[in-house]
Design an enzyme around this catalytic site. Structure first.
Site, PDB file in Angstrom:
ATOM      1  N   LEU A   1      62.055  50.513  56.668  1.00  0.00           N
ATOM      2  CA  LEU A   1      60.577  50.554  56.308  1.00  0.00           C
ATOM      3  C   LEU A   1      60.125  49.666  55.587  1.00  0.00           C
ATOM      4  O   LEU A   1      60.765  49.526  54.395  1.00  0.00           O
ATOM      5  CB  LEU A   1      60.063  52.138  55.796  1.00  0.00           C
ATOM      6  CG  LEU A   1      58.669  52.413  55.449  1.00  0.00           C
ATOM      7  CD1 LEU A   1      57.740  52.167  56.677  1.00  0.00           C
ATOM      8  CD2 LEU A   1      58.540  53.575  54.737  1.00  0.00           C
ATOM      9  N   ASP A   2      58.901  48.639  55.809  1.00  0.00           N
ATOM     10  CA  ASP A   2      58.648  47.794  54.728  1.00  0.00           C
ATOM     11  C   ASP A   2      59.793  46.722  54.293  1.00  0.00           C
ATOM     12  O   ASP A   2      59.555  46.062  53.359  1.00  0.00           O
ATOM     13  CB  ASP A   2      57.770  48.134  53.655  1.00  0.00           C
ATOM     14  CG  ASP A   2      56.696  49.148  53.977  1.00  0.00           C
ATOM     15  OD1 ASP A   2      56.143  48.756  55.040  1.00  0.00           O
ATOM     16  OD2 ASP A   2      56.115  49.746  53.381  1.00  0.00           O
ATOM     17  N   GLU A   3      60.732  46.579  55.258  1.00  0.00           N
ATOM     18  CA  GLU A   3      61.885  45.760  54.918  1.00  0.00           C
ATOM     19  C   GLU A   3      62.247  44.586  55.743  1.00  0.00           C
ATOM     20  O   GLU A   3      63.206  44.011  56.033  1.00  0.00           O
ATOM     21  CB  GLU A   3      63.124  46.484  54.549  1.00  0.00           C
ATOM     22  CG  GLU A   3      62.931  47.489  53.178  1.00  0.00           C
ATOM     23  CD  GLU A   3      64.394  48.129  52.902  1.00  0.00           C
ATOM     24  OE1 GLU A   3      65.494  47.709  53.518  1.00  0.00           O
ATOM     25  OE2 GLU A   3      64.315  49.085  51.943  1.00  0.00           O
TER      26      GLU A   3
END
Length: 282
Positions: free
Chosen positions: A225-227
């Site tokens: 997530l969001d990486e």
């Protein structure tokens, strides 16, 4: 004259640029833009070229001209027509600022793209879709329906021929299955804080902690997530005299700008994946 963009990558070795440009010259191509990068860590070579060719020279002719080079250097190569409008799908929840900015930039010609559909888990953006003449799909998401809803998204991408999915503040976590199947073809935007704030009202949390810098990050979506690999970022200074609502307003502007730039760079073939990072040719 026709204009094509060529991207290529391979293990680095002597003679790549000379071989590529020689074959392009023989095909009658004039190089309008050129960018290249050698990653010392991975020993991979990356290159982007924009070429202008006579009208009689099409994409197949360019690919045929480059085939001896791509075979010789075992290259990953992509050639696309720079004049063609890539098809994209926008996904949005309730906050529509980033989506509206993208639609405006397409309308005025800064973004060369065609939005073939807007997908949302809410009804708020239907009026905008109707005004723009874009198909609107209201697909609510629950824990029980998430898998079926994501299959609809994948079917829409395939049927519409969309080359890119843009999460313009789509506030749902995508499954690993969807993230993997669309890897490299789905871009997300989210706020960037130091320190980081997650959950509801992140700008209000930042205001309460006296944050001095806010920003936004556009990245490719991955199961982490969001990486995912970062495409574009921007920050802006804020101060103690600003209200939480001022933080939110500044954040909306930054998110909109950063996402639009990331989409533009992707569509123009300026972004190349390099393991967990990106190479972005200006």
């Amino acid at each position: 004259m026709n204009r094509f963009v060529i991207t290529l990558s391979c293990a680095d070795q002597v003679g790549i640029v000379a071989a590529v440009t020689t074959e392009l010259a023989a095909a009658g191509a004039n190089i309008a833009e050129s960018g290249q990068f050698w990653d010392r860590h991975t020993n991979r070579f990356y290159m982007r070229l924009a070429v202008i060719v006579p009208e009689a020279v099409d994409r197949d002719a360019i690919e045929h001209a480059l085939k001896p080079v791509t075979d010789r250097f075992d290259m990953r190569t992509r050639v696309f027509d720079a004049a063609r409008k890539p098809k994209i799908v926008l996904m949005v929840s309730k906050f529509d600022h980033a989506m509206l900015h993208l639609l405006y930039q397409i309308r005025v010609g800064w973004l060369n793209a065609e939005v073939v559909a807007i997908v949302s888990n809410h009804e708020e953006s239907r009026r905008t879709a109707d005004y723009e003449g874009i198909a609107y799909h209201h697909w609510p998401v629950t824990k029980e329906t998430k898998a079926q809803q994501e299959e609809k998204i994948l079917a829409l991408v395939k049927e519409s021929g969309a080359e890119l999915v843009v999460l313009a503040r789509y506030m749902q976590v995508l499954s690993d299955n969807l993230s993997n199947r669309l890897f490299g073809r789905i871009i997300n935007i989210h706020h960037s804080f130091l320190p980081s704030f997650k959950g509801a009202k992140p700008y209000h949390q930042a205001h309460a902690r006296g944050v001095k810098l806010i920003g936004a990050t556009a990245h490719y979506v991955t199961p982490a997530l969001d990486e995912g690999p970062i495409i574009e970022q921007e920050t802006e200074r804020v101060n103690h005299a600003m209200t939480a609502e001022d933080f939110v307003a500044a954040g909306r502007d930054i998110e909109s700008r950063v996402l639009a730039r990331a989409v533009k760079m992707h569509l123009e073939g300026r972004v190349m994946l390099n393991e967990s990072k990106t190479i972005v040719f200006a």
